[in-house]
Design a protein around this motif. Structure first.
Motif, PDB file in Angstrom:
ATOM      1  N   GLU A   1       0.560  -1.305   0.504  1.00  0.00           N
ATOM      2  CA  GLU A   1       0.082  -0.193   0.089  1.00  0.00           C
ATOM      3  C   GLU A   1       1.250   0.920   0.112  1.00  0.00           C
ATOM      4  O   GLU A   1       0.407   2.273  -0.438  1.00  0.00           O
ATOM      5  N   LEU A   2       2.034   1.276   0.863  1.00  0.00           N
ATOM      6  CA  LEU A   2       3.109   2.305   1.371  1.00  0.00           C
ATOM      7  C   LEU A   2       3.686   2.534  -0.703  1.00  0.00           C
ATOM      8  O   LEU A   2       3.712   3.603  -1.317  1.00  0.00           O
ATOM      9  N   TYR A   3       3.860   1.266  -1.024  1.00  0.00           N
ATOM     10  CA  TYR A   3       4.572   1.667  -2.137  1.00  0.00           C
ATOM     11  C   TYR A   3       3.705   2.253  -3.703  1.00  0.00           C
ATOM     12  O   TYR A   3       3.702   2.838  -4.398  1.00  0.00           O
ATOM     13  N   LYS A   4       2.930   1.666  -3.220  1.00  0.00           N
ATOM     14  CA  LYS A   4       1.762   2.250  -5.046  1.00  0.00           C
ATOM     15  C   LYS A   4       0.985   4.007  -4.929  1.00  0.00           C
ATOM     16  O   LYS A   4       0.656   4.426  -5.424  1.00  0.00           O
ATOM     17  N   GLN A   5       0.909   4.039  -3.082  1.00  0.00           N
ATOM     18  CA  GLN A   5       0.640   5.181  -3.226  1.00  0.00           C
ATOM     19  C   GLN A   5       1.569   6.310  -3.412  1.00  0.00           C
ATOM     20  O   GLN A   5       1.654   7.244  -4.107  1.00  0.00           O
ATOM     21  N   GLU A   6       2.907   6.008  -2.964  1.00  0.00           N
ATOM     22  CA  GLU A   6       4.271   6.731  -3.014  1.00  0.00           C
ATOM     23  C   GLU A   6       3.960   6.774  -5.426  1.00  0.00           C
ATOM     24  O   GLU A   6       4.525   7.856  -5.622  1.00  0.00           O
ATOM     25  N   HIS A   7       4.375   5.540  -5.835  1.00  0.00           N
ATOM     26  CA  HIS A   7       4.369   5.356  -6.897  1.00  0.00           C
ATOM     27  C   HIS A   7       3.384   6.219  -8.225  1.00  0.00           C
ATOM     28  O   HIS A   7       3.520   6.797  -8.640  1.00  0.00           O
TER      29      HIS A   7
END
Length: 129
Positions: free
Chosen positions: A9-15
């Motif tokens: 979820e953090l990866y997706k948000q940053e991406h």
């Protein structure tokens, strides 16, 4: 990063945030180029660069020749000196004789700097028209 991983979820948000910011900057710069006299540019299509073409006034071409510069280099150096924004002259990419281009990127944060390019260009054109 596969779905289901704790950090997904953090990866997706940053991406998504990075992609959205780059998209906004690319289109803001493209819009500025569309509004500039004598400048043409294809819409952003996936790279980190835009490569606008421009029509320079004859007086600007002559001023560049007097300084021993190619006209697109003359333009880019004047912009750099006036704004601190660096463009790469198209003459370094083997452009056809008699055509002028420059390459630029939109990696700098924000979009307010795009107005400095527009304002410089208007003054440049007024000076050499």
């Amino acid at each position: 990063m596969p779905k289901g991983e704790p950090s997904y979820e953090l990866y997706k948000q940053e991406h998504t945030g990075i992609f959205k910011a780059l998209h906004e900057r690319a289109h803001a710069l493209y819009k500025v180029f569309q509004d500039m006299e004598g400048v043409g540019c294809h819409s952003p299509a996936g790279s980190m660069y835009l490569f606008p073409s421009m029509t320079l006034p004859q007086k600007a071409i002559e001023a560049a020749q007097k300084e021993g510069k190619k006209p697109d280099d003359f333009y880019c150096m004047r912009l750099l000196e006036a704004t601190g924004i660096c463009l790469v002259p198209g003459s370094g990419f083997g452009q056809r004789e008699g055509t002028f281009h420059f390459r630029t990127t939109f990696l700098a944060p924000g979009t307010e700097w795009t107005g400095r390019i527009r304002d410089f260009h208007a003054k440049f054109m007024d000076e050499f028209r």
